[in-house]
Enzyme design. Structure first.
Site, short mmCIF file in Angstrom:
data_model
loop_
_atom_site.label_atom_id
_atom_site.label_comp_id
_atom_site.label_asym_id
_atom_site.label_seq_id
_atom_site.Cartn_x
_atom_site.Cartn_y
_atom_site.Cartn_z
N GLY A 128 0.80 -1.21 0.00
CA GLY A 128 0.00 0.00 0.00
C GLY A 128 0.83 1.26 0.00
O GLY A 128 1.79 1.41 -0.77
N SER A 129 0.51 2.17 0.88
CA SER A 129 1.15 3.49 0.88
C SER A 129 2.59 3.50 1.34
O SER A 129 3.25 4.55 1.28
CB SER A 129 0.33 4.48 1.72
OG SER A 129 -0.82 4.88 0.99
#
Length: 311
Positions: free
Chosen positions: A62-63
């Site tokens: 993800g981020s």
């Protein structure tokens, strides 16, 4: 029992308490002063086949992708191909800035004021495949949220634009640049720009939890998170990444330290965020961290550089 053994047992107890053996779990690594002191998988990698997690398995991060994007930008800075105070229109000339100066650094620090596209879409948006330009076109005409540098607001649109800048400056796709300039040189052999259609050995299945129990996570086209969240990796590869950040294998330490320095707004207040990393402290020790949440997965990494600890 020796202090080291007590520490390892305490970590193991925490992991076992957090993840049941028969439910979706996690891979965990703890590195101190370059030595792996804990490395384990706990819980299930695939519920349908009853496959347990092992620590070399591949997860979406993800981020946490953002730190790779930020370092890629800084590598181009070191190479003299761009500057942090460059206007984004130097690389994306048709981007509407509404008469503001929006710099590369504003994108890195979530202070650009550009509308965040992850606050906009309908659920069907995430299943579509987008080109980079189509993704930018989705949010580029939205009104500015604030003047650049005035406020901090977590913003995935900025990292989409950074990916586009990397492509413009390097002449490669974002995926190619990250693979050839970061993953390959560091020996991160199980890290990749994820693609749900691609066969990826030892990739963990993602799950969502509903009132009725666990379900397979909803399909996600990884073209939508792009340079803000599309990468996948292993705890072993992430430990290699952390180790490399103590060296100058990718870029100079002087340049890298910009990423670990909290950005200050126009009024002088600290954002507690650098370039792709959150900056803080724990029990008086400097702390650099970031998490990542994406369909089926949560990731979190903590580096305590003064103590040479990485989790």
């Amino acid at each position: 029992m020796q202090p080291e053994d007590r520490l390892i047992r305490a970590i193991d107890n925490l992991i076992q308490e957090s993840y049941a053996p028969t439910k979706p779990g996690a891979a965990v690594i703890v590195v101190r002063e370059g030595e792996v002191i804990y490395r384990k998988g706990q819980g299930m990698a695939n519920l349908e086949f009853g496959i347990p997690i092992e620590p070399d398995m591949v997860f979406r991060i993800g981020s946490m992708t953002k730190q790779f994007t930020a370092v890629a930008i800084l590598m181009l800075v070191d190479q003299g191909k761009l500057a942090l105070d460059d206007s984004i229109t130097k690389f994306l000339p048709d981007y509407p800035t509404h008469d503001y100066l929006i710099t590369v650094e504003h994108l890195l620090t979530h202070t650009s004021g550009i509308k965040g596209y992850t606050d906009m879409p309908e659920p069907s948006f995430w299943k579509k495949d987008f080109t980079v330009q189509e993704l930018i076109d989705f949010f580029k005409y939205q009104p500015m949220q604030f003047a650049p540098g005035k406020c901090w607001a977590y913003n995935n649109s900025g990292y989409v634009l950074l990916g586009a800048v990397i492509e413009k400056v390097s002449g490669q796709t974002y995926e190619q640049f990250i693979q050839q300039s970061i993953f390959d040189p560091l020996g991160m052999k199980q890290s990749l720009y994820d693609n749900p259609l691609r066969i990826v050995p030892r990739r963990v299945a993602g799950y969502a939890k509903s009132p009725a129990g666990y379900t397979n996570s909803a399909y996600l086209s990884l073209t939508t998170p792009y340079a803000g969240g599309a990468l996948a990796s292993t705890v072993d590869d992430l430990a290699l990444w952390d180790s490399a950040l103590y060296t100058e294998q990718l870029l100079t330490q002087e340049t890298l330290q910009r990423a670990f320095t909290p950005y200050r707004l126009i009024d002088g207040s600290s954002t507690a965020y650098g370039y792709g990393w959150e900056i803080g402290e724990y029990a008086g020790h400097p702390l650099i961290e970031h998490n990542g949440g994406i369909n089926g997965f949560n990731a979190h990494a903590i580096r305590m550089s003064a103590d040479r600890v990485y989790v």
